[in-house]
Design an enzyme around this catalytic site. Sequence first.
Site, PDB file in Angstrom:
ATOM      1  N   ASP A   1      12.782   7.202   9.757  1.00 57.99           N
ATOM      2  CA  ASP A   1      11.719   7.622  10.295  1.00 57.99           C
ATOM      3  C   ASP A   1      11.774   6.901  11.180  1.00 57.99           C
ATOM      4  O   ASP A   1      10.975   6.687  12.421  1.00 57.99           O
ATOM      5  CB  ASP A   1      10.665   7.917   9.672  1.00 57.99           C
ATOM      6  CG  ASP A   1       9.280   8.227  10.065  1.00 57.99           C
ATOM      7  OD1 ASP A   1       9.263   8.990  10.833  1.00 57.99           O
ATOM      8  OD2 ASP A   1       8.682   7.395  10.316  1.00 57.99           O
TER       9      ASP A   1
ATOM     10  N   HIS B   1       9.675   8.330  14.173  1.00 58.36           N
ATOM     11  CA  HIS B   1       8.615   7.910  13.502  1.00 58.36           C
ATOM     12  C   HIS B   1       7.156   8.199  13.425  1.00 58.36           C
ATOM     13  O   HIS B   1       6.580   8.159  13.837  1.00 58.36           O
ATOM     14  CB  HIS B   1       8.484   6.727  14.911  1.00 58.36           C
ATOM     15  CG  HIS B   1       7.397   5.512  14.371  1.00 58.36           C
ATOM     16  ND1 HIS B   1       7.720   3.763  14.682  1.00 58.36           N
ATOM     17  CD2 HIS B   1       6.323   4.974  13.398  1.00 58.36           C
ATOM     18  CE1 HIS B   1       7.042   3.097  14.247  1.00 58.36           C
ATOM     19  NE2 HIS B   1       6.356   3.805  13.366  1.00 58.36           N
ATOM     20  N   LEU B   2       7.406   8.963  12.527  1.00 63.99           N
ATOM     21  CA  LEU B   2       6.082  10.266  12.916  1.00 63.99           C
ATOM     22  C   LEU B   2       5.312   9.452  10.980  1.00 63.99           C
ATOM     23  O   LEU B   2       4.229  11.173  10.973  1.00 63.99           O
ATOM     24  CB  LEU B   2       7.271  11.935  11.810  1.00 63.99           C
ATOM     25  CG  LEU B   2       7.807  12.283  13.179  1.00 63.99           C
ATOM     26  CD1 LEU B   2       7.927  14.061  12.827  1.00 63.99           C
ATOM     27  CD2 LEU B   2       5.989  12.841  14.596  1.00 63.99           C
TER      28      LEU B   2
ATOM     29  N   GLU C   1      13.490   1.716  20.088  1.00 66.06           N
ATOM     30  CA  GLU C   1      13.081   3.071  19.081  1.00 66.06           C
ATOM     31  C   GLU C   1      12.512   3.309  21.186  1.00 66.06           C
ATOM     32  O   GLU C   1      12.020   2.399  21.875  1.00 66.06           O
ATOM     33  CB  GLU C   1      11.610   3.396  18.467  1.00 66.06           C
ATOM     34  CG  GLU C   1      11.994   2.560  17.265  1.00 66.06           C
ATOM     35  CD  GLU C   1      10.692   3.664  16.326  1.00 66.06           C
ATOM     36  OE1 GLU C   1       9.655   2.808  16.580  1.00 66.06           O
ATOM     37  OE2 GLU C   1      11.329   3.051  14.567  1.00 66.06           O
TER      38      GLU C   1
ATOM     39  N   ALA D   1       9.782   2.404   6.977  1.00 71.62           N
ATOM     40  CA  ALA D   1       8.962   1.237   6.942  1.00 71.62           C
ATOM     41  C   ALA D   1       9.262   1.073   8.758  1.00 71.62           C
ATOM     42  O   ALA D   1       8.811   1.264   9.473  1.00 71.62           O
ATOM     43  CB  ALA D   1       9.386  -0.344   6.164  1.00 71.62           C
ATOM     44  N   ARG D   2      10.733  -0.122   8.448  1.00 69.39           N
ATOM     45  CA  ARG D   2      11.329  -0.818   9.984  1.00 69.39           C
ATOM     46  C   ARG D   2      12.181  -0.572  10.369  1.00 69.39           C
ATOM     47  O   ARG D   2      13.344  -0.722   9.562  1.00 69.39           O
ATOM     48  CB  ARG D   2      10.637  -1.931  10.347  1.00 69.39           C
ATOM     49  CG  ARG D   2       8.805  -1.976  10.796  1.00 69.39           C
ATOM     50  CD  ARG D   2       8.391  -0.774  12.164  1.00 69.39           C
ATOM     51  NE  ARG D   2       7.392  -1.178  12.913  1.00 69.39           N
ATOM     52  CZ  ARG D   2       6.357  -0.766  12.099  1.00 69.39           C
ATOM     53  NH1 ARG D   2       7.271   0.466  11.972  1.00 69.39           N
ATOM     54  NH2 ARG D   2       5.081  -0.529  12.609  1.00 69.39           N
TER      55      ARG D   2
ATOM     56  N   LYS E   1       0.674  -1.194  -0.164  1.00 68.04           N
ATOM     57  CA  LYS E   1      -0.381   0.240  -0.231  1.00 68.04           C
ATOM     58  C   LYS E   1       0.475   1.616  -0.017  1.00 68.04           C
ATOM     59  O   LYS E   1       0.460   1.842  -0.650  1.00 68.04           O
ATOM     60  CB  LYS E   1      -0.575  -0.096   1.248  1.00 68.04           C
ATOM     61  CG  LYS E   1      -2.280  -0.921   0.995  1.00 68.04           C
ATOM     62  CD  LYS E   1      -2.626  -1.270   2.250  1.00 68.04           C
ATOM     63  CE  LYS E   1      -2.598  -1.508   3.294  1.00 68.04           C
ATOM     64  NZ  LYS E   1      -2.048  -2.670   3.870  1.00 68.04           N
ATOM     65  N   VAL E   2       1.871   1.331   0.826  1.00 71.06           N
ATOM     66  CA  VAL E   2       2.707   2.435   0.803  1.00 71.06           C
ATOM     67  C   VAL E   2       3.572   2.267  -0.266  1.00 71.06           C
ATOM     68  O   VAL E   2       3.984   3.983  -0.271  1.00 71.06           O
ATOM     69  CB  VAL E   2       3.398   2.279   2.347  1.00 71.06           C
ATOM     70  CG1 VAL E   2       4.493   3.654   2.058  1.00 71.06           C
ATOM     71  CG2 VAL E   2       2.112   2.432   3.267  1.00 71.06           C
TER      72      VAL E   2
END
Length: 596
Positions: free
Chosen positions: A308, A332-333, A313, A283-284, A203-204
Amino acid sequence: MAASSSSTLLSSRSAIKLTSLSSLRWKLPVTVSLPRHQRRRASPVFVVVSMDAKPTVLVAEKLGEAGLDLLKDFANVDCSYNLTPEELCTKISLCDALIVRSGTKVSREVFESSGGRLKVVGRAGVGIDNVDLGAATEHGCLVVNAPTANTVAAAEHGIALLTAMARNVAQADASIKAGKWQRNKYVGVSLVGKTLAVMGFGKVGTEVARRAKGLGMHVIAHDPYAPADRAHAIGVDLVSFDEAISTADFLSLHMPLTPATSKILNDENFAKMKKGVRIVNVARGGVIDEDALVRALDAGIVAQAALDVFAVEPPPKDSKLIQHENVTVTPHLGASTMEAQEGVAIEIAEAVVGALRGELAATAVNAPMVPAEVLTELKPYVTLAEKLGRLAVQLVAGGSGVKSVKVTYASARAPDDLDTRLLRAMVTKGLIEPISSVFVNLVNADFTAKQRGVRISEERVILDGSPERPLESIKVQIANVESRFASAISESGEVTVEGKVKDGIPHLTKVGAFEVDVSLEGNIILCRQVDQPGMIGIVGSILGEENVNVSFMSVGRIAPRKQAVMAIGVDEQPSKAALKRIGEIPAIEEFVFLDL
Ligand SMILES: NC(=O)c1ccc[n+]([C@@H]2O[C@H](COP(=O)([O-])OP(=O)(O)OC[C@H]3O[C@@H](n4cnc5c(N)ncnc54)[C@H](O)[C@@H]3O)[C@@H](O)[C@H]2O)c1
Ligand SMILES: O=C(O)[C@H](O)COP(=O)(O)O
């Protein structure tokens, strides 16, 4: 009968891709806070939430107001943010559902601490790598996520990082705020005509690809599971991993964190990249080996990175990666826009409330899914499947040990036109619940059967004729066991019960070799007797004298005046005295009371 097909279906399932199914509604059995005896009597498909016991939903991370309002209409909502793992484990035993974002680890300990009460975990976002899916499934806990509402936000953030990185926006901003004016230092690179490799064309990734094409980039993508025609439709070529990383000027990461993608960008793969490649990761963090990235930055293989997300985290303050002058970072925005958070909150609240009500939203990640329209059609067969399982297991003599169960579905439908996962789960529920304290639902049915060493195989018998009804009959057979009611053993040696749905009501139609017809409501007494006049009257009058209401009676016999099996549907459980009197009737050779 025209044909027969056979297969063993004890598959375990950890995740289902739902991108194309998001408009459908699904349902599954989940029960909220009911005593066991009430749960068992409840419809297996729809949740029964007792009116005086509102479920409790723990919201462990900040959720948009619109979502909270939806939750509050249905449940007691406890918003407790920043819980320690210990505090979460303590609270969870009082909660029916838990909602988290990416900042809360929903570990095995959380499920173990819930004491079986936690029925739904809602992940207000996409990534479910912070939820122990295996433990959730083992505990019969449904996990749902909100996979669509933050897609555009994440894609926009990816593009923001891409453009900001190419033009040194963050570094130039910091420099000017530090009182400097360094126009020569912050000369950037152009995007137009450059090759962007989108790693993970979901999707992204798809939305990033669309936007990057609008910026004049040449976009390729790598995704082992994406259909090539979807990529072609927006002018993107799907290529191999090596081709993607070796030809890209820019890499944008959009795959989930899985064992296969963990540290997929490592020393070996950085070495295959074009010198001066630029990398964006929304992503991660775990998909990059962060130490290797620092080495690649220092060596000039990677010119810049915009990140991000991080392996840990928040990342350590003194992390070399974070401090690197060629690295741009955000905390992580990706999903953090007003619009996305509102959407995610509504998406997850609807999914959690739906699941607590017994409706499973399209976003379940650890359960087989059955579309609502299929479920409506299957509903009476679902009840039939559970009741046949309950009957079959009660016919097994104690100590026999149920190991091998075969479920046979007779249907005029084509095999791929009948989804039997729900039926199999309900047979399993019926087989296991009467003999254990485990609560079985669609989430944990296969797991529970496997754990107890029960092998459930399925067989399809394809009938001729018009496939108006989904099923003609269901047969449940338990092999290699003794029976409490010898007549329940079929000629082929298994405890066998078979049923049909008549006028929407499940009926028992066969026990062993004997054809009967009794509706599967209330309870059942099965008697084997010598077929002779007056038997129905004798048994009926004993039950009448004992104030037991008979709902149905049916006699199946092999031949007149030979052995017969009488099936008697009763509304109440007969007293021991009544059962003793039935047992004392001379013509009755054996009988059994079965609790439905
Ligand atoms: N930074 C953020 O705030 C933010 C926001 C949303 C999503 N995300 C993350 O972005 C990622 C993508 O989200 P999505 O909604 O597009 O998910 P998605 O499931 O729609 O897409 C993921 C794609 O990755 C593909 N994939 C799986 N394994 C792969 C591999 N080894 N190599 C290449 N591709 C592979 C899948 O086939 C799928 O098409 C997830 O990791 C999600 O957690 C982050
Ligand atoms: O996977 C996601 O949906 C994103 O990483 C967003 O996570 P968040 O809900 O913690 O912002």
